[in-house]
Design an enzyme around this catalytic site. Structure first.
Site, PDB file in Angstrom:
ATOM      1  CG  ASP A  54      -1.970   1.025   1.223  1.00  0.00           C
ATOM      2  OD1 ASP A  54      -2.660   1.141   0.200  1.00  0.00           O
ATOM      3  OD2 ASP A  54      -2.122   1.728   2.239  1.00  0.00           O
ATOM      4  CD  GLU A  94      -2.136   2.639  -3.330  1.00  0.00           C
ATOM      5  OE1 GLU A  94      -2.252   3.490  -4.250  1.00  0.00           O
ATOM      6  OE2 GLU A  94      -1.899   2.919  -2.154  1.00  0.00           O
ATOM      7  CG  ASP A 145      -9.279   2.910   0.226  1.00  0.00           C
ATOM      8  OD1 ASP A 145      -9.826   2.587   1.293  1.00  0.00           O
ATOM      9  OD2 ASP A 145      -8.040   2.980   0.097  1.00  0.00           O
TER      10      ASP A 145
END
Length: 530
Positions: A291, A338, A393
């Site tokens: 992430d 990401e 998200d």
């Protein structure tokens, strides 16, 4: 190899006990993925969650979430009696996780299971504790002390325990010995079930894709046990914290509050703590999504105590040196970067230098607030990427179509040729399946055609997130067949299935050829006789 997968949080699986777990429903989801022609199950982080229930704010980078331990599997193994967990209140809505009910009821049940584990499988528990001691000893003591403080955060502990004064730690180990053993036992139970599920997935040709948050929580065993890895003051409190600057999505930015890494100090020992962290994750998963990849190039630092992220500043991250050290130690790693958010040329260079695939999110392709939206339009994809309609998200596909700017939605409908016959959500998934992206990932909510009520997370909000659950019977044969046909159409069936199908076709063709030759020989023989 073109492949496809589904993003489905473990917590979102159905079960009678309040939350999805590592048990029968997880194995049934693997069966569904296999029948649907999928190759990858993408999960959210599986660590123990803190206040707010976010899997990205965990008490440990190494521990597993006790809520995910399957109670029925424990009963089958003789570590629980069904009456010890049946009839308890686990929440009154099967479509939502009630984390309060889990917190109140789960640990009493797990205490009973650990007691039996200690008495009936002591050798197994001892072996696990010895193997995982490098992180487990600190984590178990951290959780025991935390429990003794009524769950209070690390930042509120007295200086002796917070700063790990040896005499204070020794006293805590003696006083809380039973609870320390309990937390070690819980982790043994978790990883027994995780190992079983991972093996089951591999047997069915499904790779597990994990998700590693770049940052750790301030209230964590990571910070407590290794304060030298973070930018802290003399009282071991963060000087600055992590977040994102204001942008078109938020006027005040995102204030995450995580402590920042002491990258310069980490470089002195070759980033040993980080490499251990990634190595551990790669033992758990077949693919690892990291992430906030841009934070390795430069990261946004916000003064501790700030009420918003607006006053932060960009600071240099470790860059290529970190990933060179990682590869030198572990070799090539199956990592997905990401790479979303505010990107600079140096971020793109770092991504290119690592060779990791980045991410493309279809919803971003039509966002008029972002001038770089065209980067996410499928005609601009390159094969070396992972394509999404949306991530955890984002809103669901149908939710986005009903809530996004009308002009953006109109452009998406025109570009993607969406219609009600196919289903607009399926049309958005078709776009990434038919793209050149090596790997495509869709959410289970989009497969089921669900709206905004099924959204997993709305960033920068507290409450109501991470709660969505699928209802029993959600993964039908009809849905699996439709997914499988799409994988056939767009060349995304698993390699093993394609090989088996080709072998069967070749065998059938050979049999037909042999039969034709046999018929010809018989006919020739009859003609000779006449």
């Amino acid at each position: 190899m073109r492949r496809s997968g589904i993003l489905m949080p473990m917590t979102a699986l159905p079960s009678p006990w309040g939350v999805g777990t590592l048990g029968a429903e997880a194995r049934a989801f693997v069966d569904f993925l296999s029948a649907a022609g999928q190759s990858v199950w993408q999960l959210l982080p599986i660590g123990p969650t803190s206040y707010g229930d976010s899997p990205y704010q965990s008490f440990s980078s190494f521990a597993g979430n006790p809520y995910l331990i399957d109670l029925d599997d424990l009963a089958e193994e003789g570590l629980l009696e069904p009456g010890e967990y049946e009839g308890r209140f686990w929440g009154d809505d099967p479509a939502r996780v009630d984390y309060g009910a889990l917190y109140e009821g789960r640990f009493d049940v797990l205490h009973r299971a650990v007691e039996r584990l200690e008495s009936e499988r002591a050798d197994e528990l001892r072996t696990f504790c010895e193997r995982e001691g490098a992180w487990l000893d600190d984590y178990a003591l951290f959780m025991a002390i935390k429990g003794d403080h009524g769950g209070a955060a690390l930042s509120t502990w007295g200086p002796g325990l917070r700063m790990r004064v040896p005499e204070d730690l020794a006293a805590a180990r003696s006083k809380l010995a039973c609870e320390v053993r309990f937390w070690k036992g819980v982790q043994c139970l978790f990883f027994r079930q995780w190992t079983r599920l991972h093996a089951y997935a591999r047997e069915h040709g499904i790779e597990l894709m994990g998700d590693l948050p770049i940052y750790v929580a301030e209230d964590s065993a990571d910070l407590w046990a290794h304060p030298e890895q973070f930018q802290l003051d003399e009282d071991l409190r963060p000087r600055e914290v992590a977040g994102c600057p204001p942008d078109g999505f938020s006027d005040t930015g995102q204030l995450w509050g995580n402590p920042l890494f002491a990258w310069e100090r980490m470089a002195e020992d070759g980033y040993a703590w980080w490499i251990k962290r990634i190595s551990y994750q790669l033992d758990l998963y077949d693919i690892l999504r990291i992430d906030h990849f841009r934070g390795f190039d430069s990261y946004y630092a916000i003064p501790a105590g700030a009420s918003t992220a607006a006053g932060g500043r960009w600071k240099p991250g470790p860059g290529k040196a970190f990933f060179s050290a990682l590869e030198a130690k572990l070799g090539p790693c199956p990592i997905v970067a990401e790479d979303l958010g505010f990107l600079t040329p140096s971020v793109y260079r770092l991504l290119s230098d690592t060779g990791y695939p980045g991410m493309k999110v279809l919803q971003f392709a039509f966002d008029s607030r972002d001038g770089g939206g065209s980067l996410y339009q499928p005609h601009n994809y390159t094969p070396h990427c992972v394509a999404y309609v949306g991530t955890h998200d984002n809103d669901t596909a149908l939710g986005w179509l009903h809530t996004a700017d009308a002009g953006d939605v109109a452009l998406a409908r025109e570009y993607l040729h969406l219609d009600a016959v196919e289903g607009e959500g399926w049309g958005m998934m078709r776009a990434i399946w038919s793209s050149v992206a090596d790997l495509s990932i869709v959410t289970m909510q989009d497969v089921l055609g669900l709206g905004s009520d099924a959204r997993i997370n709305t960033p920068s909000t507290l409450g109501g997130n991470w709660c969505w659950r699928a209802l029993p019977g959600y993964a039908t044969e009809q849905v699996a067949r439709r997914l499988h046909r799409a994988m056939e159409l767009y060349g995304r069936l698993p390699k093993a299935e394609v090989a088996a199908r080709d072998a069967a076709l070749n065998a059938e063709a050979a049999a037909e050829a042999w039969a034709a030759q046999s018929d010809a020989r018989v006919q020739s023989s009859e003609e000779t006789t006449r």
